[in-house]
Write a protein that holds these residues in place. Structure first.
Motif, short mmCIF file in Angstrom:
data_model
loop_
_atom_site.label_atom_id
_atom_site.label_comp_id
_atom_site.label_asym_id
_atom_site.label_seq_id
_atom_site.Cartn_x
_atom_site.Cartn_y
_atom_site.Cartn_z
N CYS A 77 5.71 6.11 -0.38
CA CYS A 77 5.06 5.35 -1.30
C CYS A 77 3.63 6.11 -1.47
O CYS A 77 2.71 6.26 -0.86
CB CYS A 77 4.90 3.96 -1.02
SG CYS A 77 6.28 3.00 -0.90
N ILE A 106 3.01 6.00 3.67
CA ILE A 106 2.15 5.58 2.44
C ILE A 106 0.85 6.36 2.42
O ILE A 106 0.26 6.97 3.35
CB ILE A 106 1.67 4.18 3.01
CG1 ILE A 106 2.64 3.17 2.79
CG2 ILE A 106 0.86 3.40 1.75
CD1 ILE A 106 2.48 2.01 3.44
N LYS A 121 0.26 6.00 7.43
CA LYS A 121 -0.59 5.80 6.46
C LYS A 121 -1.63 6.78 6.30
O LYS A 121 -2.37 7.08 7.34
CB LYS A 121 -1.30 4.26 6.65
CG LYS A 121 -2.13 4.04 5.54
CD LYS A 121 -1.91 3.74 4.23
CE LYS A 121 -2.96 3.46 3.33
NZ LYS A 121 -3.41 2.54 3.53
#
Length: 211
Positions: A77, A106, A121
């Motif tokens: 993402c 992410i 992340k």
């Protein structure tokens, strides 16, 4: 790319625009103030506003997205807050045991609701992170030129009388870029150095409280 759609036509008739079509829309209010060129019905935006679930079959195509996610082993993402996407548990394969779900990565500058579920992340800018990834893979990123961007060929121009239906600035081809046929300036070969986001944040890393 901005899209408004006529849901009265079958199949739905899509209009690609080079300006933001959402200035008159909001939560549960999707009409853009323009009409379909074919049937005259009111056009609506294709945005899923915060607090909503997307209901349009096209161009959202959640069914194909969830099917692809169910077969994936990795989900990446880039730059999304994921505040709307969190409402689609099938997209994250939440019906599967944790060990069988695709790994989630992410890239976003701020917190997202899925940070704790992510295998990694990265707090960074998408362009910087993807440059580092492409360098690692040994792949070259082709230069972008607005003169060759297909959005300008796909866009539907406004009809007479519709010019005053929006006030947002339209996208346009940059006058500073060479037209097709002329060589673009070479990209800089200087390496892109990763900041603290290059190391990423491991899953469930506790945030330090500011005192």
């Amino acid at each position: 790319m901005y899209i408004e759609v006529c849901t009265a036509c079958t199949p739905n008739r899509e209009y690609v625009r080079v300006f933001d079509v959402t200035e008159r829309t909001a939560l549960h209010r999707h009409q853009t103030g323009r009409a379909c060129h074919k049937c005259g019905a009111q056009l609506r935006d294709t945005i899923v506003h915060f607090g909503e679930r997307g209901t349009l079959g096209q161009p959202l195509n959640w069914e194909a997205a969830t099917e692809a996610a169910s077969k994936a082993d990795t989900i990446l993402c880039l730059g999304s807050s994921l505040k709307v996407l969190k409402k689609y548990p099938r997209l994250w394969c939440m019906t599967k045991p944790p060990s069988r779900r695709p790994k989630l990565y992410i890239v976003n500058l701020q917190w997202t609701p899925k940070d704790d579920w992510a295998a990694l992340k990265l707090h960074g800018k998408c362009d910087d992170v993807m440059q580092l990834l492409m360098d690692e893979l040994g792949l070259e990123i082709p230069p972008y030129s607005r003169w060759q961007d297909p959005i300008f060929a796909l866009a539907t121009p406004l009809r007479a009388g519709e010019e005053g239906t929006h006030s947002r600035k339209s996208l346009c081809r940059s006058r500073e870029e060479p037209p097709p046929g002329e060589l673009a300036a070479p990209l800089s070969s200087a390496p892109v150095l990763g900041g603290w986001f290059g190391r990423g944040c491991t899953k469930r890393t506790k945030r330090k409280k500011v005192t």
